[in-house]
Enzyme design. Structure first.
Site, PDB file in Angstrom:
ATOM      1  N   SER A 140      -4.814   2.413  -1.530  1.00 35.42           N
ATOM      2  CA  SER A 140      -5.093   2.262  -2.964  1.00 35.42           C
ATOM      3  C   SER A 140      -5.055   0.792  -3.372  1.00 35.42           C
ATOM      4  O   SER A 140      -5.790   0.375  -4.271  1.00 35.42           O
ATOM      5  CB  SER A 140      -4.102   3.080  -3.796  1.00 35.42           C
ATOM      6  OG  SER A 140      -2.766   2.767  -3.452  1.00 35.42           O
ATOM      7  N   PRO A 143       9.636  -2.953  -5.442  1.00 29.38           N
ATOM      8  CA  PRO A 143      10.890  -3.612  -5.806  1.00 29.38           C
ATOM      9  C   PRO A 143      10.645  -5.030  -6.303  1.00 29.38           C
ATOM     10  O   PRO A 143       9.694  -5.688  -5.888  1.00 29.38           O
ATOM     11  CB  PRO A 143      11.677  -3.612  -4.500  1.00 29.38           C
ATOM     12  CG  PRO A 143      10.664  -3.482  -3.424  1.00 29.38           C
ATOM     13  CD  PRO A 143       9.510  -2.720  -4.001  1.00 29.38           C
ATOM     14  N   HIS A 194      11.289 -10.333   5.916  1.00 32.39           N
ATOM     15  CA  HIS A 194      11.339 -11.681   5.349  1.00 32.39           C
ATOM     16  C   HIS A 194      11.759 -12.725   6.379  1.00 32.39           C
ATOM     17  O   HIS A 194      12.127 -13.835   6.020  1.00 32.39           O
ATOM     18  CB  HIS A 194      12.253 -11.705   4.120  1.00 32.39           C
ATOM     19  CG  HIS A 194      11.701 -10.944   2.944  1.00 32.39           C
ATOM     20  ND1 HIS A 194      12.419 -10.671   1.809  1.00 32.39           N
ATOM     21  CD2 HIS A 194      10.480 -10.391   2.736  1.00 32.39           C
ATOM     22  CE1 HIS A 194      11.660  -9.982   0.949  1.00 32.39           C
ATOM     23  NE2 HIS A 194      10.488  -9.788   1.484  1.00 32.39           N
ATOM     24  N   ASN A 217       1.514  -7.932  -7.276  1.00 27.69           N
ATOM     25  CA  ASN A 217       0.385  -8.190  -6.378  1.00 27.69           C
ATOM     26  C   ASN A 217      -0.482  -9.386  -6.777  1.00 27.69           C
ATOM     27  O   ASN A 217      -0.945 -10.138  -5.924  1.00 27.69           O
ATOM     28  CB  ASN A 217      -0.521  -6.960  -6.298  1.00 27.69           C
ATOM     29  CG  ASN A 217       0.169  -5.769  -5.640  1.00 27.69           C
ATOM     30  OD1 ASN A 217       1.110  -5.959  -4.862  1.00 27.69           O
ATOM     31  ND2 ASN A 217      -0.274  -4.568  -5.943  1.00 27.69           N
ATOM     32  N   ASP A 227      12.198 -17.733   5.780  1.00 30.52           N
ATOM     33  CA  ASP A 227      13.078 -18.144   6.882  1.00 30.52           C
ATOM     34  C   ASP A 227      12.604 -19.505   7.364  1.00 30.52           C
ATOM     35  O   ASP A 227      11.672 -19.587   8.163  1.00 30.52           O
ATOM     36  CB  ASP A 227      13.023 -17.105   8.013  1.00 30.52           C
ATOM     37  CG  ASP A 227      13.540 -17.655   9.344  1.00 30.52           C
ATOM     38  OD1 ASP A 227      14.135 -18.765   9.373  1.00 30.52           O
ATOM     39  OD2 ASP A 227      13.342 -16.974  10.372  1.00 30.52           O
ATOM     40  N   ASP A 251      -2.448   4.922   1.355  1.00 31.84           N
ATOM     41  CA  ASP A 251      -3.776   5.484   1.085  1.00 31.84           C
ATOM     42  C   ASP A 251      -4.795   4.389   0.790  1.00 31.84           C
ATOM     43  O   ASP A 251      -5.878   4.668   0.267  1.00 31.84           O
ATOM     44  CB  ASP A 251      -3.713   6.461  -0.098  1.00 31.84           C
ATOM     45  CG  ASP A 251      -3.328   5.758  -1.405  1.00 31.84           C
ATOM     46  OD1 ASP A 251      -2.911   4.566  -1.349  1.00 31.84           O
ATOM     47  OD2 ASP A 251      -3.452   6.371  -2.467  1.00 31.84           O
ATOM     48  N   GLY A 306       1.737   6.341  -1.869  1.00 33.99           N
ATOM     49  CA  GLY A 306       1.656   6.576  -0.428  1.00 33.99           C
ATOM     50  C   GLY A 306       0.664   5.656   0.258  1.00 33.99           C
ATOM     51  O   GLY A 306      -0.080   4.904  -0.390  1.00 33.99           O
ATOM     52  N   VAL A 312       3.027   2.574  -3.112  1.00 35.98           N
ATOM     53  CA  VAL A 312       2.339   2.971  -4.350  1.00 35.98           C
ATOM     54  C   VAL A 312       1.397   4.127  -4.040  1.00 35.98           C
ATOM     55  O   VAL A 312       0.377   3.934  -3.365  1.00 35.98           O
ATOM     56  CB  VAL A 312       1.578   1.770  -4.945  1.00 35.98           C
ATOM     57  CG1 VAL A 312       0.953   2.160  -6.275  1.00 35.98           C
ATOM     58  CG2 VAL A 312       2.520   0.579  -5.118  1.00 35.98           C
ATOM     59  N   ASP A 317       0.847  -1.198   0.000  1.00 36.51           N
ATOM     60  CA  ASP A 317       0.000   0.000   0.000  1.00 36.51           C
ATOM     61  C   ASP A 317       0.884   1.250   0.000  1.00 36.51           C
ATOM     62  O   ASP A 317       0.748   2.124  -0.857  1.00 36.51           O
ATOM     63  CB  ASP A 317      -0.928   0.000   1.230  1.00 36.51           C
ATOM     64  CG  ASP A 317      -1.737   1.294   1.343  1.00 36.51           C
ATOM     65  OD1 ASP A 317      -2.029   1.917   0.306  1.00 36.51           O
ATOM     66  OD2 ASP A 317      -2.086   1.678   2.486  1.00 36.51           O
TER      67      ASP A 317
HETATM   68  C1  HEM Z   1      13.614  -4.981  -0.450  1.00 39.42           C
HETATM   69  C2  HEM Z   1      12.851  -5.277  -1.478  1.00 39.42           C
HETATM   70  C3  HEM Z   1      11.840  -6.382  -1.432  1.00 39.42           C
HETATM   71  C4  HEM Z   1      11.662  -7.326  -2.391  1.00 39.42           C
HETATM   72  C5  HEM Z   1      12.420  -7.446  -3.712  1.00 39.42           C
HETATM   73  C6  HEM Z   1      10.623  -8.207  -1.925  1.00 39.42           C
HETATM   74  C7  HEM Z   1      10.139  -9.289  -2.644  1.00 39.42           C
HETATM   75  C8  HEM Z   1       9.271 -10.233  -2.143  1.00 39.42           C
HETATM   76  C9  HEM Z   1       8.839 -11.398  -2.865  1.00 39.42           C
HETATM   77  C10 HEM Z   1       9.228 -11.755  -4.295  1.00 39.42           C
HETATM   78  C11 HEM Z   1       8.038 -12.108  -2.036  1.00 39.42           C
HETATM   79  C12 HEM Z   1       7.322 -13.419  -2.358  1.00 39.42           C
HETATM   80  C13 HEM Z   1       6.009 -13.115  -3.070  1.00 39.42           C
HETATM   81  C14 HEM Z   1       5.375 -14.339  -3.696  1.00 39.42           C
HETATM   82  O1  HEM Z   1       6.067 -15.322  -3.910  1.00 39.42           O
HETATM   83  O2  HEM Z   1       4.156 -14.315  -3.963  1.00 39.42           O
HETATM   84  C15 HEM Z   1       7.958 -11.399  -0.793  1.00 39.42           C
HETATM   85  C16 HEM Z   1       7.246 -11.815   0.313  1.00 39.42           C
HETATM   86  C17 HEM Z   1       7.127 -11.076   1.471  1.00 39.42           C
HETATM   87  N1  HEM Z   1       7.588  -9.785   1.664  1.00 39.42           N
HETATM   88 FE1  HEM Z   1       8.921  -8.813   0.504  1.00 39.42          FE
HETATM   89  N2  HEM Z   1      10.190  -7.800  -0.709  1.00 39.42           N
HETATM   90  C18 HEM Z   1      10.890  -6.674  -0.365  1.00 39.42           C
HETATM   91  C19 HEM Z   1      10.722  -5.909   0.771  1.00 39.42           C
HETATM   92  C20 HEM Z   1       9.763  -6.154   1.733  1.00 39.42           C
HETATM   93  C21 HEM Z   1       9.389  -5.231   2.780  1.00 39.42           C
HETATM   94  C22 HEM Z   1       9.940  -3.816   2.936  1.00 39.42           C
HETATM   95  C23 HEM Z   1       8.442  -5.854   3.528  1.00 39.42           C
HETATM   96  C24 HEM Z   1       7.689  -5.342   4.737  1.00 39.42           C
HETATM   97  C25 HEM Z   1       8.125  -4.418   5.550  1.00 39.42           C
HETATM   98  C26 HEM Z   1       8.253  -7.173   2.965  1.00 39.42           C
HETATM   99  C27 HEM Z   1       7.445  -8.148   3.493  1.00 39.42           C
HETATM  100  C28 HEM Z   1       7.231  -9.390   2.923  1.00 39.42           C
HETATM  101  C29 HEM Z   1       6.559 -10.486   3.598  1.00 39.42           C
HETATM  102  C30 HEM Z   1       6.098 -10.481   5.040  1.00 39.42           C
HETATM  103  C31 HEM Z   1       6.470 -11.536   2.672  1.00 39.42           C
HETATM  104  C32 HEM Z   1       5.775 -12.892   2.868  1.00 39.42           C
HETATM  105  C33 HEM Z   1       4.304 -12.700   2.507  1.00 39.42           C
HETATM  106  C34 HEM Z   1       3.422 -13.925   2.653  1.00 39.42           C
HETATM  107  O3  HEM Z   1       3.867 -14.986   3.067  1.00 39.42           O
HETATM  108  O4  HEM Z   1       2.212 -13.777   2.324  1.00 39.42           O
HETATM  109  N3  HEM Z   1       9.036  -7.306   1.862  1.00 39.42           N
HETATM  110  N4  HEM Z   1       8.698 -10.248  -0.887  1.00 39.42           N
END
Ligand code: HEM
Ligand SMILES: *[C@@H]1O[C@H](CO)[C@@H](O)[C@H](O)[C@H]1NC(C)=O
Ligand SMILES: *[C@@H]1O[C@H](CO)[C@@H](O)[C@H](O)[C@H]1NC(C)=O
Ligand SMILES: *[C@@H]1O[C@H](CO)[C@@H](O)[C@H](O)[C@H]1NC(C)=O
Ligand SMILES: *[C@@H]1O[C@H](CO)[C@@H](O)[C@H](O)[C@H]1NC(C)=O
Ligand SMILES: *[C@@H]1O[C@H](CO)[C@@H](O)[C@H](O)[C@H]1NC(C)=O
Length: 338
Positions: A88, A175, A205, A106, A258, A86, A84, A82, A79
């Site tokens: 969206s 990202p 993560h 998404n 993890d 909001d 801010g 994109v 949210d």
């Molecule tokens: C730094 C750049 C980041 C990249 C490239 C990235 C990329 C991704 C990707 C590819 C996934 C797996 C999505 C899927 O397979 O459907 C993921 C999952 C996740 N991301 Fe990130 N992420 C980033 C930063 C963040 C940030 C800033 C947060 C929150 C503060 C975050 C929280 C999460 C969480 C909690 C999951 C697991 C979601 C689930 O199990 O439903 N990520 N992310």
């Protein structure tokens, strides 16, 4: 003829109902003064049970599905990045609006929409037309981390909901796990977040899952080399190749970000990066740069430092481009603009 008539009456009823809802909210929402800044007591008199209701909603969602904590945290991130914070991301596509739910990062990936709807429903019972959907996203993310054993940090409230959404902005601004660290850093910088925020927030993560297609090239054909990513720990490589065989039909299988403590918000994510066991390429590259690597190492050693910095960076993220005062609106239904 009769069918048409009934249909017409139904339509009229729905139109009326919508009209009253919006009218009701307009009456509610035209106080003489709406604070133009976020503050900690924003809903104290207008919705005293707010945090209790959100916490209850998040707690029961986690009891039903332990992964949902991670999903709610990511929903808030997607949210805020994109247009801010909001809400969206919650808007459905309409004939005049191409929303964010179907954007590449998404679609078939972001989860937790129903949890927000359920909480919104309870809040409309307790304090109609008062709490914005984006404040619900913010509070839900906070509770999700806390209930997963992570830190608590207070959040200022009073964000208002946007009246538009952008599929293009979602594709451009979020990202990707395939882009280099410089590109990710640039996307964070565009939102007012620095290199430390990139590292700390990547610590999200420590919970949740990723689909095989988001890291599969690392397992079989890294950078078109025909070989796996040489940085990936070899025993983890074998395990992941079993979860994600080199065929298209494994693309949507899941692996924990993890695997040691996949539902626990802790600093094991950083310990794993030090061990060459990060799942996404965008995770492991944090060890490929001396500045970010030293941050990773310190978070791997000092969990309290990670907790403290994570809360501070989350507050920064929750303040990106917020609408306050008379801007935006309080949506009655998070899926549609009033
Ligand atoms: C730094 C750049 C980041 C990249 C490239 C990235 C990329 C991704 C990707 C590819 C996934 C797996 C999505 C899927 O397979 O459907 C993921 C999952 C996740 N991301 Fe990130 N992420 C980033 C930063 C963040 C940030 C800033 C947060 C929150 C503060 C975050 C929280 C999460 C969480 C909690 C999951 C697991 C979601 C689930 O199990 O439903 N990520 N992310
Ligand atoms: C808050 O919740 C309590 C019980 O959970 C209830 O008794 C009280 O009426 C609620 N207050 C408001 C203002 O809704
Ligand atoms: C429980 O979780 C599953 C999986 O996320 C979801 O499909 C279902 O709607 C949830 N049920 C309730 C009652 O929240
Ligand atoms: C990284 O950013 C540069 C400059 O904006 C762009 O040309 C390049 O395609 C991006 N790389 C990836 C892999 O997205
Ligand atoms: C790796 O990817 C490149 C580019 O897509 C392709 O030409 C090559 O055949 C692939 N190699 C293997 C072993 O899959
Ligand atoms: C990191 O690697 C060391 C040595 O192989 C191992 O003892 C430790 O358990 C690993 N830590 C994590 C978090 O996987």
């Amino acid at each position: 003829m009769i069918r048409n008539f009934v249909h017409f009456q139904e339509m009229e009823y729905i139109t009326h109902k919508l009209f009253y809802v919006v009218l009701l909210c307009l009456l509610f929402l035209s106080p003489p003064f709406v604070s133009s800044q976020l503050n900690y007591k924003f809903y104290d008199s207008s919705c005293p049970n707010l945090s209790k209701i959100v916490q209850q909603g998040v707690r029961s969602a986690i009891a039903n599905d332990s992964r949902i904590a991670a999903s709610l945290l990511r929903l808030h991130f997607h949210d805020c990045f994109v247009n801010g914070c909001d809400a969206s991301i919650l808007l459905d596509d309409t004939s005049t609006l191409k929303g964010e739910k179907n954007a590449l990062p998404n679609k078939d990936s972001v989860r937790g929409y129903e949890v927000i709807d359920k909480i919104k429903l309870a809040l409309e019972e307790a304090c109609p037309c008062t709490v914005s959907c984006t404040d619900i996203l913010t509070l839900a993310a906070t509770s999700a981390v806390y209930f997963s054993g992570g830190p608590y940090w207070p959040v200022a409230l009073g964000r208002r909901d946007g009246t538009t959404a952008s599929e293009d902005a979602a594709n451009d601004d979020l990202p990707s796990p395939f882009e280099p660290l410089e590109n990710i850093t640039a996307k964070f910088a565009a939102k007012g977040l620095n290199l430390r925020d990139v590292v700390v927030l990547s610590g999200a993560h420590t919970i949740g899952f990723a689909q095989c297609f988001t890291f599969k090239t690392r397992l079989f054909n890294f950078s078109d080399s025909g070989k796996p990513d040489p940085v990936l720990d070899t025993s983890l490589l074998t395990k992941l190749q079993n979860v994600c065989p080199n065929q298209a039909d494994s693309d949507t299988k899941l692996a924990p970000l993890d695997p040691v403590t996949s539902n626990r918000f802790d600093n094991v994510y950083f310990k794993r990066l030090v061990n060459k066991s990060g799942l996404l390429q965008s995770d492991q590259v944090l060890m490929g740069d001396s500045t970010t690597a030293s941050m990773v190492i310190s978070y791997s050693r000092f969990p309290n430092l990670f907790n403290k910095d994570f809360g501070a960076s989350m507050v920064k993220m929750a303040n990106i481009g917020v609408l306050t005062g008379q801007n935006g609106q309080i949506r009655k239904n998070c899926w549609v603009v009033n």
